[in-house]
Design a protein around this motif. Structure first.
Motif, mmCIF file in Angstrom:
data_model
loop_
_atom_site.group_PDB
_atom_site.id
_atom_site.type_symbol
_atom_site.label_atom_id
_atom_site.label_comp_id
_atom_site.label_asym_id
_atom_site.label_seq_id
_atom_site.Cartn_x
_atom_site.Cartn_y
_atom_site.Cartn_z
ATOM 1 N N ILE A 257 0.868 -1.203 0.000
ATOM 2 C CA ILE A 257 0.000 0.000 0.000
ATOM 3 C C ILE A 257 0.894 1.240 0.000
ATOM 4 C CG2 ILE A 257 -1.885 1.271 1.126
ATOM 5 C CD1 ILE A 257 -2.888 -1.246 2.347
ATOM 6 N N LYS A 258 2.001 1.168 0.756
ATOM 7 C CA LYS A 258 2.935 2.306 0.771
ATOM 8 C C LYS A 258 3.575 2.492 -0.602
ATOM 9 C CE LYS A 258 4.456 2.772 5.517
ATOM 10 N NZ LYS A 258 5.576 2.543 6.432
ATOM 11 N N GLU A 259 3.906 1.361 -1.238
ATOM 12 C CA GLU A 259 4.509 1.423 -2.587
ATOM 13 C C GLU A 259 3.545 2.104 -3.573
ATOM 14 O OE1 GLU A 259 5.762 -2.554 -3.898
ATOM 15 O OE2 GLU A 259 5.492 -1.885 -5.978
ATOM 16 N N MET A 260 2.229 1.887 -3.351
ATOM 17 C CA MET A 260 1.240 2.447 -4.273
ATOM 18 C C MET A 260 1.246 3.975 -4.299
ATOM 19 S SD MET A 260 -1.912 -0.100 -3.393
ATOM 20 C CE MET A 260 -3.207 0.829 -4.191
ATOM 21 N N VAL A 261 1.619 4.586 -3.183
ATOM 22 C CA VAL A 261 1.536 6.056 -3.123
ATOM 23 C C VAL A 261 2.888 6.713 -3.424
ATOM 24 C CG1 VAL A 261 2.031 6.512 -0.673
ATOM 25 C CG2 VAL A 261 0.286 7.863 -1.841
ATOM 26 N N SER A 262 3.939 5.904 -3.486
ATOM 27 C CA SER A 262 5.275 6.496 -3.630
ATOM 28 C C SER A 262 5.721 6.584 -5.086
ATOM 29 C CB SER A 262 6.346 5.641 -2.927
ATOM 30 O OG SER A 262 5.859 5.099 -1.751
ATOM 31 N N HIS A 263 6.385 7.681 -5.411
ATOM 32 C CA HIS A 263 7.048 7.791 -6.716
ATOM 33 C C HIS A 263 8.191 8.784 -6.606
ATOM 34 C CE1 HIS A 263 7.821 8.372 -10.984
ATOM 35 N NE2 HIS A 263 7.197 7.222 -11.158
ATOM 36 N N TYR A 264 9.295 8.428 -7.202
ATOM 37 C CA TYR A 264 10.471 9.295 -7.139
ATOM 38 C C TYR A 264 10.149 10.710 -7.624
ATOM 39 C CZ TYR A 264 14.813 11.517 -8.360
ATOM 40 O OH TYR A 264 15.812 12.446 -8.468
ATOM 41 N N LYS A 265 9.429 10.791 -8.743
ATOM 42 C CA LYS A 265 9.165 12.117 -9.321
ATOM 43 C C LYS A 265 8.173 12.913 -8.461
ATOM 44 C CE LYS A 265 10.647 13.547 -12.852
ATOM 45 N NZ LYS A 265 11.950 14.313 -13.024
ATOM 46 N N THR A 266 7.301 12.229 -7.716
ATOM 47 C CA THR A 266 6.403 12.938 -6.791
ATOM 48 C C THR A 266 7.246 13.580 -5.692
ATOM 49 O OG1 THR A 266 4.728 11.270 -7.261
ATOM 50 C CG2 THR A 266 4.319 12.687 -5.367
ATOM 51 N N MET A 267 8.231 12.818 -5.182
ATOM 52 C CA MET A 267 9.104 13.363 -4.123
ATOM 53 C C MET A 267 9.924 14.530 -4.665
ATOM 54 S SD MET A 267 10.606 10.123 -2.113
ATOM 55 C CE MET A 267 9.549 8.934 -1.334
ATOM 56 N N GLU A 268 10.461 14.315 -5.847
ATOM 57 C CA GLU A 268 11.273 15.367 -6.463
ATOM 58 C C GLU A 268 10.422 16.628 -6.679
ATOM 59 O OE1 GLU A 268 14.151 14.897 -10.213
ATOM 60 O OE2 GLU A 268 12.129 15.557 -10.738
ATOM 61 N N GLY A 269 9.185 16.406 -7.155
ATOM 62 C CA GLY A 269 8.264 17.526 -7.376
ATOM 63 C C GLY A 269 7.981 18.270 -6.081
#
Ligand code: G3P
Length: 287
Positions: A257-269
């Motif tokens: 479920i945590k993996e579903m919300v995570s993305h490198y580009k979201t963090m970078e953004g």
């Protein structure tokens, strides 16, 4: 699609619930064992009954609790005990029954199916578990299961093991790719090879996602009311694929479920947006 959290860890259940996207919980004896070990490590003193009661209280959706018996009479008796002990807490208990309890060749195969049938006649909701083939799912629906749980990840494991592949539990497996490789080989050799034999022995299913696709097709063809829970999920790609198919429910481990919300580009953004907040804009929130 409903999301259930596939864990018996109360801390995980409460945290996932706080995210506002959890519709239910599924447990099994292995998940209970893991939770008990964690509780012991933490020195927390709570009886198993109190602990399960807390799980039922924590979520306002179905909570699957599994029997431990092998014979249908024992499973029906245990199901009744679980239902009587815990359903009054939040009216959300579902009893998990393995579709077949045989552990060796020659043992009784239909104990699970019989137990599901009897419980459905008594009005106790069931979740047919350890489902690895479309035909098992068909039998679960015919017996009156409220839910059926095809085990995607374990089907992937089984196929990979039989192909002699090396893999980690959480690795992605693409049955479609395997199918196309096999079709190529068949064209070249003009005969079945070892890989064909593996897929045919699993009712022609190449991976866990395809298992779900097949069950959806069968249930739609006959309008079965049994709800499909995609279980033994190992990664967000499986969630995406079963969601596209319109599966009723996916029961998902906390970490996926945590993996579903995570993305490198979201963090970078987020880093960039945070950095770019100018004083004039910040001032709006300081009023
Ligand atoms: O929902 C069934 C699940 O708990 C089994 O998962 O990863 O042990 O195959 P897994």
């Amino acid at each position: 699609m409903q999301i259930f959290v596939d864990t018996a860890d109360l801390e995980e259940i409460k945290e996932a619930k706080s995210w506002g996207i959890v519709d239910g919980v599924t447990t099994n004896p292995s998940l209970i064992k893991k939770a008990v070990e964690k509780l012991k490590d933490k020195g927390m003193e709570m009886s198993m009954e109190e602990y399960i009661g807390e799980i039922c209280r924590a979520v306002d959706g179905p909570v699957s609790l599994e029997v431990k018996g092998i014979k249908s009479d024992d499973m029906v008796r245990e199901a009744t005990i679980l239902y009587e002990k815990f359903n009054h807490i939040n009216n959300n208990v579902v009893i998990k029954i393995p579709i077949s309890t045989a552990m060796n060749e020659g043992e009784e195969l239909f104990e699970g199916v019989k137990a599901i049938k009897e419980l459905s006649e008594k009005g106790i909701p069931t979740n047919a578990t350890l489902v690895m083939t479309p035909c098992q799912a068909l039998l679960a629906a015919k017996a009156g299961a409220s839910y059926v749980s095809p085990f995607l990840g374990r089907v992937d494991d089984y196929i990979r093991e039989r192909l002699g592949m090396k893999f980690d539990k959480w690795d992605i497996f693409d049955g479609k790719l395997l199918r196309s490789i096999e079709e190529k080989r068949r064209e070249q050799k003009n005969s079945y090879d070892e890989a064909s034999w593996i897929s045919l022995s699993d009712e022609g299913i190449y991976d866990g996602v395809e298992l779900v696709e097949s069950i959806i097709k069968i249930y739609r063809a006959y309008n079965y009311k049994t709800k499909i829970i995609a279980a033994s999920i190992r990664n967000a790609m499986q969630v995406r694929k079963v969601a596209e198919m319109g599966v009723d429910i996916a029961t998902i481990p906390f970490k996926v479920i945590k993996e579903m919300v995570s993305h490198y580009k979201t963090m970078e953004g987020m880093c960039k947006f945070t950095e770019d907040v100018v004083d004039e804009y910040r001032a709006i929130f300081e009023q």
